[in-house]
Design a protein around this motif. Structure first.
Motif, PDB file in Angstrom:
ATOM      1  N   MET A 365     -15.551   2.602   3.442  1.00  0.00           N
ATOM      2  CA  MET A 365     -15.076   1.820   2.307  1.00  0.00           C
ATOM      3  C   MET A 365     -13.844   2.471   1.695  1.00  0.00           C
ATOM      4  SD  MET A 365     -16.097  -0.888   0.409  1.00  0.00           S
ATOM      5  CE  MET A 365     -15.554  -1.629  -1.141  1.00  0.00           C
ATOM      6  N   ARG A 366     -13.881   3.776   1.530  1.00  0.00           N
ATOM      7  CA  ARG A 366     -12.757   4.503   0.929  1.00  0.00           C
ATOM      8  C   ARG A 366     -11.504   4.396   1.789  1.00  0.00           C
ATOM      9  NH1 ARG A 366     -15.212   8.803   0.402  1.00  0.00           N
ATOM     10  NH2 ARG A 366     -14.554   9.877   2.293  1.00  0.00           N
ATOM     11  N   GLU A 367     -11.654   4.496   3.107  1.00  0.00           N
ATOM     12  CA  GLU A 367     -10.504   4.474   3.996  1.00  0.00           C
ATOM     13  C   GLU A 367      -9.925   3.071   4.166  1.00  0.00           C
ATOM     14  OE1 GLU A 367      -9.004   7.093   5.074  1.00  0.00           O
ATOM     15  OE2 GLU A 367     -10.505   8.495   4.318  1.00  0.00           O
ATOM     16  N   MET A 368     -10.782   2.047   4.161  1.00  0.00           N
ATOM     17  CA  MET A 368     -10.310   0.675   4.349  1.00  0.00           C
ATOM     18  C   MET A 368      -9.669   0.099   3.085  1.00  0.00           C
ATOM     19  SD  MET A 368     -13.509  -0.928   6.554  1.00  0.00           S
ATOM     20  CE  MET A 368     -12.795  -2.557   6.799  1.00  0.00           C
ATOM     21  N   ASP A 369     -10.073   0.600   1.933  1.00  0.00           N
ATOM     22  CA  ASP A 369      -9.614   0.069   0.653  1.00  0.00           C
ATOM     23  C   ASP A 369      -8.235   0.631   0.305  1.00  0.00           C
ATOM     24  OD1 ASP A 369      -9.470  -1.117  -1.829  1.00  0.00           O
ATOM     25  OD2 ASP A 369     -10.824   0.310  -2.801  1.00  0.00           O
ATOM     26  N   ILE A 370      -7.209   0.101   0.943  1.00  0.00           N
ATOM     27  CA  ILE A 370      -5.856   0.661   0.835  1.00  0.00           C
ATOM     28  C   ILE A 370      -5.274   0.474  -0.560  1.00  0.00           C
ATOM     29  CG2 ILE A 370      -3.522   0.616   1.832  1.00  0.00           C
ATOM     30  CD1 ILE A 370      -4.765  -0.469   4.405  1.00  0.00           C
ATOM     31  N   ASP A 371      -5.641  -0.607  -1.258  1.00  0.00           N
ATOM     32  CA  ASP A 371      -5.070  -0.824  -2.588  1.00  0.00           C
ATOM     33  C   ASP A 371      -5.946  -0.272  -3.716  1.00  0.00           C
ATOM     34  OD1 ASP A 371      -7.144  -2.621  -2.795  1.00  0.00           O
ATOM     35  OD2 ASP A 371      -5.897  -4.393  -3.141  1.00  0.00           O
ATOM     36  N   ARG A 372      -7.018   0.428  -3.346  1.00  0.00           N
ATOM     37  CA  ARG A 372      -7.915   1.099  -4.289  1.00  0.00           C
ATOM     38  C   ARG A 372      -8.521   0.144  -5.306  1.00  0.00           C
ATOM     39  NH1 ARG A 372      -8.407   4.187  -0.745  1.00  0.00           N
ATOM     40  NH2 ARG A 372      -9.607   5.598  -2.024  1.00  0.00           N
ATOM     41  N   SER A 373      -8.821  -1.075  -4.898  1.00  0.00           N
ATOM     42  CA  SER A 373      -9.377  -2.079  -5.801  1.00  0.00           C
ATOM     43  C   SER A 373     -10.892  -1.990  -5.914  1.00  0.00           C
ATOM     44  CB  SER A 373      -9.001  -3.481  -5.315  1.00  0.00           C
ATOM     45  OG  SER A 373      -9.630  -3.774  -4.077  1.00  0.00           O
ATOM     46  N   GLY A 374     -11.520  -1.229  -5.015  1.00  0.00           N
ATOM     47  CA  GLY A 374     -12.966  -1.152  -4.992  1.00  0.00           C
ATOM     48  C   GLY A 374     -13.599  -2.225  -4.121  1.00  0.00           C
ATOM     49  N   ARG A 375     -12.754  -3.042  -3.465  1.00  0.00           N
ATOM     50  CA  ARG A 375     -13.215  -4.094  -2.561  1.00  0.00           C
ATOM     51  C   ARG A 375     -12.276  -4.131  -1.359  1.00  0.00           C
ATOM     52  NH1 ARG A 375     -16.853  -7.078  -5.519  1.00  0.00           N
ATOM     53  NH2 ARG A 375     -16.943  -8.720  -3.967  1.00  0.00           N
ATOM     54  N   ILE A 376     -12.731  -4.709  -0.263  1.00  0.00           N
ATOM     55  CA  ILE A 376     -11.917  -4.818   0.941  1.00  0.00           C
ATOM     56  C   ILE A 376     -11.285  -6.210   0.982  1.00  0.00           C
ATOM     57  CG2 ILE A 376     -11.822  -4.613   3.457  1.00  0.00           C
ATOM     58  CD1 ILE A 376     -12.626  -2.043   1.940  1.00  0.00           C
ATOM     59  N   ASP A 377      -9.970  -6.271   0.848  1.00  0.00           N
ATOM     60  CA  ASP A 377      -9.255  -7.541   0.942  1.00  0.00           C
ATOM     61  C   ASP A 377      -9.122  -7.948   2.409  1.00  0.00           C
ATOM     62  OD1 ASP A 377      -8.709  -7.723  -1.889  1.00  0.00           O
ATOM     63  OD2 ASP A 377      -7.249  -6.124  -1.590  1.00  0.00           O
ATOM     64  N   TYR A 378      -8.744  -9.208   2.618  1.00  0.00           N
ATOM     65  CA  TYR A 378      -8.659  -9.747   3.974  1.00  0.00           C
ATOM     66  C   TYR A 378      -7.696  -8.958   4.846  1.00  0.00           C
ATOM     67  CZ  TYR A 378      -8.105 -13.300   7.672  1.00  0.00           C
ATOM     68  OH  TYR A 378      -8.065 -13.963   8.871  1.00  0.00           O
ATOM     69  N   SER A 379      -6.481  -8.704   4.361  1.00  0.00           N
ATOM     70  CA  SER A 379      -5.495  -7.974   5.161  1.00  0.00           C
ATOM     71  C   SER A 379      -5.919  -6.534   5.409  1.00  0.00           C
ATOM     72  CB  SER A 379      -4.116  -8.020   4.497  1.00  0.00           C
ATOM     73  OG  SER A 379      -3.564  -9.317   4.566  1.00  0.00           O
ATOM     74  N   GLU A 380      -6.631  -5.925   4.458  1.00  0.00           N
ATOM     75  CA  GLU A 380      -7.157  -4.576   4.671  1.00  0.00           C
ATOM     76  C   GLU A 380      -8.176  -4.579   5.807  1.00  0.00           C
ATOM     77  OE1 GLU A 380      -6.802  -2.715   0.155  1.00  0.00           O
ATOM     78  OE2 GLU A 380      -8.619  -3.812   0.733  1.00  0.00           O
ATOM     79  N   PHE A 381      -9.008  -5.599   5.828  1.00  0.00           N
ATOM     80  CA  PHE A 381      -9.996  -5.729   6.904  1.00  0.00           C
ATOM     81  C   PHE A 381      -9.295  -5.880   8.249  1.00  0.00           C
ATOM     82  CE2 PHE A 381     -12.673  -8.425   9.635  1.00  0.00           C
ATOM     83  CZ  PHE A 381     -13.840  -7.683   9.670  1.00  0.00           C
ATOM     84  N   LEU A 382      -8.270  -6.725   8.304  1.00  0.00           N
ATOM     85  CA  LEU A 382      -7.529  -6.920   9.555  1.00  0.00           C
ATOM     86  C   LEU A 382      -6.841  -5.632   9.987  1.00  0.00           C
ATOM     87  CD1 LEU A 382      -5.831 -10.408   8.945  1.00  0.00           C
ATOM     88  CD2 LEU A 382      -7.949  -9.925  10.193  1.00  0.00           C
ATOM     89  N   ALA A 383      -6.222  -4.944   9.038  1.00  0.00           N
ATOM     90  CA  ALA A 383      -5.490  -3.712   9.353  1.00  0.00           C
ATOM     91  C   ALA A 383      -6.394  -2.664   9.985  1.00  0.00           C
ATOM     92  CB  ALA A 383      -4.849  -3.152   8.086  1.00  0.00           C
ATOM     93  N   SER A 384      -7.631  -2.609   9.527  1.00  0.00           N
ATOM     94  CA  SER A 384      -8.538  -1.558  10.003  1.00  0.00           C
ATOM     95  C   SER A 384      -9.334  -1.948  11.243  1.00  0.00           C
ATOM     96  CB  SER A 384      -9.502  -1.159   8.877  1.00  0.00           C
ATOM     97  OG  SER A 384     -10.171  -2.289   8.361  1.00  0.00           O
ATOM     98  N   THR A 385      -9.283  -3.233  11.628  1.00  0.00           N
ATOM     99  CA  THR A 385     -10.099  -3.679  12.768  1.00  0.00           C
ATOM    100  C   THR A 385      -9.286  -4.308  13.904  1.00  0.00           C
ATOM    101  OG1 THR A 385     -10.517  -5.797  11.643  1.00  0.00           O
ATOM    102  CG2 THR A 385     -12.154  -4.058  11.349  1.00  0.00           C
ATOM    103  N   MET A 386      -7.976  -4.470  13.721  1.00  0.00           N
ATOM    104  CA  MET A 386      -7.140  -5.071  14.769  1.00  0.00           C
ATOM    105  C   MET A 386      -7.199  -4.283  16.068  1.00  0.00           C
ATOM    106  SD  MET A 386      -3.489  -6.372  13.289  1.00  0.00           S
ATOM    107  CE  MET A 386      -3.155  -4.790  12.537  1.00  0.00           C
ATOM    108  N   ASP A 387      -7.281  -5.000  17.153  1.00  0.00           N
ATOM    109  CA  ASP A 387      -7.208  -4.385  18.473  1.00  0.00           C
ATOM    110  C   ASP A 387      -5.770  -3.918  18.736  1.00  0.00           C
ATOM    111  OD1 ASP A 387      -6.722  -4.669  21.586  1.00  0.00           O
ATOM    112  OD2 ASP A 387      -8.885  -4.444  21.297  1.00  0.00           O
TER     113      ASP A 387
END
Length: 465
Positions: A365-387
């Motif tokens: 959660m800490r590493e994926m939350d790039i904007d430090r909002s306390g939640r994972i936004d859509y683009s953050e999810f894509l950034a961390s899971t893209m092939d």
């Protein structure tokens, strides 16, 4: 990335000059009161875009255009049209947006007459989640209608729906904001808006009810030969299910419509209530989507440098829907409350379905939350899971490189990083920005060239020249 916060909106460009230096403009896709929409191709990445060309002399309400741009910049949701770039020359303003070539929901309804309950529920669920996301971010749309819902691609039956046109939207401080402007499209406008009295975000919920009625029947609930007659019916809430089209529609679907088309907004369903209605749940199709997430990509992301994560967020924000279809479906299936972000419990529940992932949920959660909002936004999810097959395409990486190489020198400097990332309110001293460069500056010249950029993204160390 402790103490570091970057938002996806930082990568929405704002350029002056001739847009044709970056984009090839093709055929006209549409012509409206405020301008034309053209097919455009980005010269570096070959990504196809829709480019809205707005003559400055037609802009009667510049504050509305500013709001439209700001809403699209901050929006980060799989069912909302993306804004990639804003250009301006002496005569025009250009909005470079996601190209949705599947056509309007309006035309789809006309073609099919009316939709099955399963198809209608799937599309309506997409609208509700997009609108719920907007409301959670204090945005009220105020012009919801089938013409403002686009299919990303053809065939429509297998395409996601995208909400667009934020020309009448309002960006508020909170959801208790009271509005009085009498705006909207006659068939879809809420009774409290017609009355000219104070109204709130619930006006969008009424419009959703009208849309659902049309999806299931093929005609609007409030019809009249004149605007005044339409408004009279809306104010009275006079509609029914008497025509033959409704004979085969379930009582559960009708119950949801009755809960949405309530004249008194205080008694009207909220979006949360609509999303949890049994009719939506009974027709939900994404709850059992398999979590086919690339474990290597996710693990690599968590171990990446700060700059590499920023670049991956930039690449993710520029991806077209067809690039990330599987990840979109996974994100939506994990977003169980439909607010367009992943909370810690939602992430925990989803990741529990990947038994081979050897990383703590707290750290993930800490590493994926790039904007430090306390939640994972859509683009953050894509950034961390893209092939890697998606983000390691050289033309895609070169396009991202050019986002940071503001002066076109072929190198990224600390001042260029600062210019891009500070415009969204993230401020740090020069040592911080220089430190980002040093993480990948293998030849120690104080800048990052494209060779070093490629090395950073492939996670390979390059020998110093």
């Amino acid at each position: 990335m402790e103490g570091f916060a970057v938002k996806k909106s930082a990568f929405v460009g704002a350029s002056q000059g001739d847009i044709r230096t970056e984009y090839d403009l093709g055929k006209m896709l549409g012509d409206g009161a405020y301008g034309q929409v053209y097919l455009g191709t980005h010269k570096t990445s070959n990504q196809v875009r829709a480019i809205k060309k707005i003559p400055k002399n037609r802009i009667k309400h510049p504050e509305r255009l500013e709001t439209e741009i700001n809403v699209m910049k901050i929006s980060d949701h799989p069912y909302i049209v993306k804004l990639y770039d804003v250009w301006e020359d002496e005569r025009y303003i250009y909005l470079v947006m996601e190209c949705c070539n599947g056509g309007e929901l309006f035309n789809h309804i006309i073609k099919k007459k009316r939709l099955s309950e399963k198809e209608a529920a799937g599309l309506f669920h997409q609208l509700l989640t997009a609108l719920n996301y907007l409301h959670q971010n204090n945005v009220v749309h105020r012009d919801l209608k089938p013409e403002n819902l686009l299919f990303a691609s053809e065939p429509c039956e297998s395409s996601p729906l995208k909400l667009c046109d934020f020309g009448l939207a309002k960006l508020c401080q909170n959801q208790t904001k009271v509005m009085t402007s009498k705006i909207g499209t006659p068939f879809y406008i809420a009774p409290e808006v017609i009355a000219g009295t104070a109204y709130s975000f619930s006006c969008d919920v009424w419009s959703c009810g009208v849309i659902l009625y049309i999806l299931l029947s093929g005609y609007p609930p409030f019809f009249g030969n004149t605007e005044s007659r339409i408004f009279e019916k809306i104010r009275s809430g006079a509609y029914d299910f008497k025509r033959a089209e409704w004979n085969s529609v379930s009582e559960s679907a009708k119950d949801l419509i009755r809960s949405l088309l309530v004249v008194n907004p205080d008694n009207r369903f909220t979006l949360a209530q609509a999303l949890s209605h049994p009719w939506i749940a009974a027709n939900e199709t994404l709850s059992d989507v398999p979590l086919n997430i690339d474990i290597e990509s996710l693990t690599e992301f968590t171990n990446s440098t700060r700059l590499r994560k920023i670049i991956l967020l930039c690449v993710a924000s520029q991806c077209s829907d067809r690039d990330i279809k599987n990840l979109r479906e996974i994100f939506i299936s994990m977003d169980t409350n439909g607010d367009g972000t992943l909370s810690f419990p939602e992430l925990q529940s989803g990741i529990a379905r990947i038994p081979t992932l050897n990383i703590s949920i707290e750290n993930l959660m800490r590493e994926m939350d790039i904007d430090r909002s306390g939640r994972i936004d859509y683009s953050e999810f894509l950034a961390s899971t893209m092939d890697k097959n998606i983000y390691m395409q050289e033309e895609r990486l070169y396009s991202a490189f050019k986002v940071f190489d503001k002066d076109g020198s072929g190198k990224i400097s600390s001042s260029e990083l600062r210019e891009i990332l500070e415009k969204e309110g993230f401020s740090r001293g020069e040592d911080f920005w220089s430190g980002l460069i040093e993480e990948s500056d293998t030849n120690k010249d104080g800048e990052i060239d494209f060779k070093e950029f490629l090395g950073l993204m492939s996670n390979k160390k390059l020998a110093s020249d």
